[in-house]
Design an enzyme around this catalytic site. Structure first.
Site, mmCIF file in Angstrom:
data_model
loop_
_atom_site.group_PDB
_atom_site.id
_atom_site.type_symbol
_atom_site.label_atom_id
_atom_site.label_comp_id
_atom_site.label_asym_id
_atom_site.label_seq_id
_atom_site.Cartn_x
_atom_site.Cartn_y
_atom_site.Cartn_z
ATOM 1 N N GLY A 130 -65.789 9.345 118.937
ATOM 2 C CA GLY A 130 -66.510 10.514 119.647
ATOM 3 C C GLY A 130 -66.513 11.640 118.095
ATOM 4 O O GLY A 130 -67.165 11.990 117.336
ATOM 5 N N CYS A 131 -66.258 12.789 118.671
ATOM 6 C CA CYS A 131 -66.807 14.102 117.718
ATOM 7 C C CYS A 131 -66.180 13.489 116.196
ATOM 8 O O CYS A 131 -65.383 13.612 115.749
ATOM 9 C CB CYS A 131 -65.003 14.919 118.234
ATOM 10 S SG CYS A 131 -65.782 16.588 117.146
ATOM 11 N N PHE A 132 -67.001 14.223 115.950
ATOM 12 C CA PHE A 132 -66.968 13.568 114.664
ATOM 13 C C PHE A 132 -66.313 14.700 113.125
ATOM 14 O O PHE A 132 -65.172 14.311 112.386
ATOM 15 C CB PHE A 132 -68.088 13.615 114.104
ATOM 16 C CG PHE A 132 -69.026 14.192 113.665
ATOM 17 C CD1 PHE A 132 -68.611 16.347 114.029
ATOM 18 C CD2 PHE A 132 -70.741 14.167 113.647
ATOM 19 C CE1 PHE A 132 -70.307 16.610 114.052
ATOM 20 C CE2 PHE A 132 -72.271 14.991 113.564
ATOM 21 C CZ PHE A 132 -71.321 16.756 113.948
#
Length: 162
Positions: free
Chosen positions: A15-17
């Site tokens: 997902g979002c890093f």
């Protein structure tokens, strides 16, 4: 850091890093974390290009770690715990292949460990749906723009986790 120990790399997409980097940054034995992109065909991709879903890249975190201080198996546990590996091409409200669940392995040992870990996780009963995490060879790691590096740490914590 362990004496006479070579550092190793591990690369995860979950997902979002921003959130993923924050999770791994806190692990004792992790020397550094970098937000970036991997798994696509576009060289030197930008965040905007990756978000347009035209590059094939996933948002990833490259973890440099001391194997004398933390095991790859422990990093895999952090990976499974920091996202929902049953969501295909998304994490929470973030939708697209750039948010896919993926383990990029850097060696045959990492591949074996990742596959065994996935099997264990699937049998654990923790997930009502099948795990969709990809396990693929590491490719070129492209650094994300500077403002993405240690994003949550620079802002005093917080989370982008749903």
């Amino acid at each position: 850091m362990g004496e006479n120990t070579s550092l190793e790399k591990a690369t995860f997409g979950a997902g979002c890093f921003w959130h993923v980097e924050e999770e791994f940054r806190r692990v004792p034995g992790v020397v550094s974390t970098l937000a970036g992109y991997m798994g696509g065909w576009k060289e030197h991709p930008t965040y905007e290009e990756v978000c347009s879903k035209t590059t094939g890249h996933a948002e990833v975190v490259e973890v440099t770690f001391d194997p004398a201080a933390v095991t790859y198996d422990h990093l895999l546990r952090v990976f499974w715990d920091c996202h929902d590996p049953t969501q295909l091409n998304r994490q929470g409200p973030d939708i697209g292949t750039n948010y896919r669940s993926v383990i990029f392995y850097h060696s045959p040992d990492q591949e074996r460990a990742a596959r065994a870990s996935l099997e264990h996780e699937q049998r654990s009963g923790r997930h009502a749906r099948p795990i969709v995490t990809e396990i693929v060879p590491a490719a070129t790691f492209w650094w994300a723009e500077e403002y993405h590096q240690h994003y949550l740490e620079k802002r005093g914590g917080g989370s982008c986790r749903w």
